[in-house]
Design an enzyme around this catalytic site. Structure first.
Site, PDB file in Angstrom:
ATOM      1  N   TYR A 123      13.809  16.611  50.048  1.00 52.28           N
ATOM      2  CA  TYR A 123      14.807  18.269  50.839  1.00 52.28           C
ATOM      3  C   TYR A 123      14.347  17.993  52.423  1.00 52.28           C
ATOM      4  O   TYR A 123      14.975  18.791  52.559  1.00 52.28           O
ATOM      5  CB  TYR A 123      13.177  19.435  50.165  1.00 52.28           C
ATOM      6  CG  TYR A 123      13.918  19.789  48.476  1.00 52.28           C
ATOM      7  CD1 TYR A 123      13.425  18.738  47.780  1.00 52.28           C
ATOM      8  CD2 TYR A 123      14.129  21.188  48.291  1.00 52.28           C
ATOM      9  CE1 TYR A 123      14.085  18.680  45.996  1.00 52.28           C
ATOM     10  CE2 TYR A 123      14.302  20.741  47.197  1.00 52.28           C
ATOM     11  CZ  TYR A 123      14.761  20.396  45.913  1.00 52.28           C
ATOM     12  OH  TYR A 123      14.637  20.975  44.922  1.00 52.28           O
ATOM     13  N   LYS A 170       5.814  10.619  39.152  1.00 50.57           N
ATOM     14  CA  LYS A 170       6.015   9.820  38.747  1.00 50.57           C
ATOM     15  C   LYS A 170       6.211   8.293  38.813  1.00 50.57           C
ATOM     16  O   LYS A 170       7.033   7.249  39.537  1.00 50.57           O
ATOM     17  CB  LYS A 170       8.302   9.639  39.368  1.00 50.57           C
ATOM     18  CG  LYS A 170       8.931   9.257  38.287  1.00 50.57           C
ATOM     19  CD  LYS A 170       9.108   9.870  36.467  1.00 50.57           C
ATOM     20  CE  LYS A 170      10.365   7.625  35.982  1.00 50.57           C
ATOM     21  NZ  LYS A 170      10.056   8.574  34.136  1.00 50.57           N
TER      22      LYS A 170
END
Ligand code: NAI
Length: 331
Positions: A123, A170
């Site tokens: 972001y 992840k």
């Protein structure tokens, strides 16, 4: 009396803001309001998405109740939400998803609070056109930002008597970036022997959330996963109309519904104002106004439980205005 800043955004923003302000006033919340129009209409008329006087109001009052703003996809201006979170360092995005017995979904007894890191990850919006067919996007994870969101998640768990914090990542693929987030999580977890700490890979989390959501308590994760996974949690409890949030920093606090401006239903008087109303309750709790917040929460629960006055997104036929006046009728 505390003065707060209110941003009325786009789409359903103005109608749900009006409904929530009416309820806050009827509940006698000890608040004064400085209300500003922000978003597309403001941009078209005055050339700025957020007028300077609206920023100045937030900087004075430090508390913002904000309704959704439209962000054009793939072009035009940068997301206002991302801008606000960065400008005021609103690093902790807290999104509680709790089943309400009166809203029927295939999932029961969901009670999950997502702590989403709010200032970095993909972001940061750094994208580079390498050649005509190649774009790179930069994912930023820092020890500093990871530490403060993870520490907040554990502190919240302890303060609220919650049992478990799950780190969602992840790190099997993004070994350095998500690996850093995970290693900070493990370090901080050491300080909380009373709270169970585990970690799961984000794709597995999505599957587990729809198979057995009750296993999750507090979840903490980087920005992008938090955005996506928390929308999933809203689906478990009956949809986006029911998911509130706070965006907290050291100096400023912003409260908003998780949903967007819902252009498909804007102006029809059928938007569900509950997510913004519960965000306002989180704001009242943040301000120490526990009694007023509890009064509003009780009234919402009563109206939902009674069953005849629900907005269409949760299976009813009521208008926003009817739902709002039913809530006010319970004070
Ligand atoms: P959305 O959240 O606006 O709508 C998704 C679906 O949920 C739609 O079918 C909508 O009708 C329904 N929905 C959402 N809120 C509802 C409510 N309170 N009551 C009843 N139904 C509701 O997501 P979408 O369509 O992807 O985004 C629309 C715009 O909002 C985009 O420009 C997006 O960038 C922006 N957006 C703004 C946010 C913010 O200001 N915080 C957050 C998310 C999206």
């Amino acid at each position: 009396m505390k003065t707060i800043t209110v941003f009325k955004g786009d789409g359903i923003g103005p109608e749900i803001t009006d409904a929530v302000l009416e309820i806050l006033k009827a509940a006698k919340a000890p608040l004064d309001y400085e209300i500003f129009r922000v978003g597309e209409a403001e941009y078209e008329e005055n050339g700025a998405l957020i007028p300077e006087k609206a920023f100045a109001s937030f900087e004075r009052n430090k508390i913002l109740l904000k309704s959704p703003i439209t962000t054009p996809v793939g072009k035009g201006f940068r997301s206002l939400n991302v801008t606000l979170r960065e400008k005021y360092d609103l690093y902790a995005n807290i999104r509680p998803a709790k089943s309400n017995a009166a809203v029927v979904t295939p999932f029961k007894d969901v009670d999950i609070v997502t702590f989403r890191e709010n200032t970095e990850d993909l972001y940061v919006g750094v994208e580079e056109q390498i050649d005509a067919g190649t774009v790179h996007a930069t994912k930023i994870i820092t020890r500093r930002a990871s530490t403060r969101i993870i520490a907040d998640a554990f502190a919240y768990a302890r303060a609220q008597g919650r049992k478990k914090v799950t780190c969602v990542h992840k790190a099997n693929i993004l070994k350095k970036s998500d690996g850093l987030f995970l290693s900070v999580f493990r370090e901080i977890a050491e300080n909380y022997p009373d709270i169970e700490a585990d970690d799961k890979i984000v794709d597995n989390v999505c599957m587990q959330l729809v198979m057995r959501p009750q296993q999750f308590d507090i979840m903490v994760m980087p920005n992008l996963y938090g955005d996506i996974v928390s929308d999933l949690t809203s689906g478990l409890i009956g949809g986006l109309g029911l998911l509130p949030s706070s965006n907290l920093g050291k100096d400023y606090a912003m409260f908003e519904a998780v949903h967007g401006s819902a252009p498909d239903i804007a102006g029809k008087n059928i938007a569900n104002p509950t997510a913004l109303l519960w965000s306002a309750c989180m704001m009242l709790e943040h301000l120490g106004e526990l009694d007023v917040a509890a009064k509003i929460r009780r009234a919402v629960d009563q109206v939902l439980a009674e069953g005849s006055c629900k907005t269409p997104d949760i299976g009813g036929k009521a208008t926003t205005a009817e739902y709002c006046s039913q809530i006010i009728g319970r004070f």
